[in-house]
Design an enzyme around this catalytic site. Structure first.
Site, short mmCIF file in Angstrom:
data_model
loop_
_atom_site.label_atom_id
_atom_site.label_comp_id
_atom_site.label_asym_id
_atom_site.label_seq_id
_atom_site.Cartn_x
_atom_site.Cartn_y
_atom_site.Cartn_z
N PHE A 37 -23.81 36.14 -7.16
CA PHE A 37 -24.30 34.81 -7.57
C PHE A 37 -25.72 34.93 -8.09
CE2 PHE A 37 -24.39 30.04 -6.69
CZ PHE A 37 -23.39 29.77 -7.61
N LYS B 298 -21.15 46.19 -16.33
CA LYS B 298 -21.02 47.31 -17.26
C LYS B 298 -20.81 48.65 -16.55
CE LYS B 298 -24.42 45.03 -18.43
NZ LYS B 298 -25.66 44.37 -18.82
N GLU C 100 -15.31 40.64 -22.14
CA GLU C 100 -16.09 40.29 -23.33
C GLU C 100 -17.58 40.16 -23.01
OE1 GLU C 100 -14.99 39.68 -26.70
OE2 GLU C 100 -17.16 39.75 -26.95
N LYS D 155 -23.00 49.81 -23.22
CA LYS D 155 -22.25 49.00 -24.20
C LYS D 155 -21.66 49.87 -25.30
CE LYS D 155 -25.06 45.10 -22.88
NZ LYS D 155 -26.39 44.50 -23.00
N1 HSE Z 1 -29.93 42.95 -19.63
C1 HSE Z 1 -28.90 42.80 -20.61
C2 HSE Z 1 -29.56 42.56 -21.95
C3 HSE Z 1 -28.03 41.63 -20.22
O1 HSE Z 1 -30.77 42.32 -21.98
O2 HSE Z 1 -28.89 42.64 -22.98
C4 HSE Z 1 -26.79 41.49 -21.05
O3 HSE Z 1 -25.94 42.60 -20.96
#
Ligand code: HSE
Length: 337
Positions: free
Chosen positions: A8, A125, A149, A225
């Site tokens: 949370f 992630k 997503e 990512k």
């Molecule tokens: N900390 C990450 C960013 C959050 O700044 O992109 C989103 O994945």
């Protein structure tokens, strides 16, 4: 549809907020009745099979910092695993902080949900970047869905976009700004000349930086990512250790000013192409599609049939990230109609 929300923090609270905002609209538009049957944080949990009140969850967390103080249904010191054993839910929302050493405990939460034949929506992630194939195979074996997503680019549509909107195309390469915090820092440094440390502190206060902000500035968040995109939409089998990573912590105000004088901006770019899997600071032309400011993310997908397709959107932020989570929940619900 009953939801169990593990975690949370900024994202979990964003999910509660969007559910509060959209509950009636979801019912009217899709016949989707969303109930939050459990929420956890480090203090414990709130559990109620008939559905917790999202506004009360948010208020209790804001006022006391502990979800276990939820009246009547709060439980102290119960672990996330115990909650998964105990609670009645259809879909797990796994939004605990990202761990990039072994993806735990999120990975175990997700596998437990799959074994219990529950669908999972996550923004986490760590498990995706470290154990993508294992998770995808477990979801398949258990005949459940794994949607993520929100894990790449927050509200920037990219994963479902590539799978659902461009299924005719092979994605040959992806080139993009995949971290909102570093883009916010670099664009503020370029505009105002404020100090790196000051802006990083602000990004933490805004809830856009990772729990450990070194993951943002050292490039590992963007690298996660890169891995997720490569595995999910380019059919690779790679993990975090396969990515060459250089972050932005050594980028000086002087370097930014020098680049600007020549008409360039410095951006942290992720690249996935045939022989490159990399995150590094690069020069982009001012006025180009990559010259996006603030928490925006952008990515160009090079395809075989449609040539270049570029997507852009808020890459971080509580509500923005929760919008992607809600879209995944709706997609799972619709697939079962
Ligand atoms: N900390 C990450 C960013 C959050 O700044 O992109 C989103 O994945």
């Amino acid at each position: 549809m009953k939801l169990c929300i593990l975690g949370f923090g900024a994202v979990g609270r964003g999910v509660a907020k969007v559910i509060s905002m959209k509950k009636e609209e979801m019912k009217e538009k899709y016949g989707l009745d969303l109930k939050i049957t459990a929420v956890t944080d480090t203090s414990g949990a709130a559990i109620y099979d008939e559905g917790l009140d999202p506004n009360l969850l948010l208020k209790i967390k804001e006022d006391t910092g502990k979800i276990s103080n939820y009246p009547e249904y709060g439980i102290s010191k119960i672990s996330n695993m115990e909650v998964l054993h105990k609670v009645d839910f259809d879909c797990l929302i796994e939004v605990t902080p990202t761990d990039i050493e072994n993806g735990e405990p999120a990975k175990s939460h997700i596998l437990k949900a799959f074994n219990d034949k529950k669908d999972v929506v996550t923004s986490n992630k760590g498990p995706l970047a470290l154990s993508f194939r294992e998770l995808a195979e477990s979801a398949k074996e258990n005949n459940v869905q794994l949607k993520y997503e929100a894990s790449v680019g927050g509200a920037m549509p990219i994963l479902n976009f590539a799978h659902d909107t461009l299924p005719s195309c092979n994605i040959k390469s992806i080139f993009g700004i995949l971290n909102g915090t570093t883009n916010y820092i670099l664009s503020r440094m370029a505009k105002e000349g404020s100090s790196y440390e000051q802006i990083l502190k602000e990004s933490q206060e805004m809830g856009i930086a990772e729990t450990n902000p070194a993951q943002d500035v050292e490039g590992t968040d963007a690298a996660c990512k890169v891995v997720i995109l490569a595995n999910s939409i380019m059919n690779r089998d790679v993990t975090l250790k396969d990515v060459e990573i250089v972050g932005i912590s050594k980028i000086t105000q002087e370097a930014i000013s020098l680049a600007r004088n020549e008409g360039y901006l410095i951006k942290l770019i992720g690249e996935i192409s045939e022989d490159t899997l990399e995150v590094s600071p690069r020069l982009v032309r001012e006025g180009s599609p990559f010259a996006v400011d603030g928490t925006l993310n952008v990515a160009t997908l090079k395809t075989d049939l449609a040539e270049d397709v570029t997507v852009v959107g808020k890459g971080a932020g509580s509500i923005e990230t929760a919008s992607a989570i809600l879209s995944d929940i709706i997609s799972i619900y619709k697939s079962k109609e």
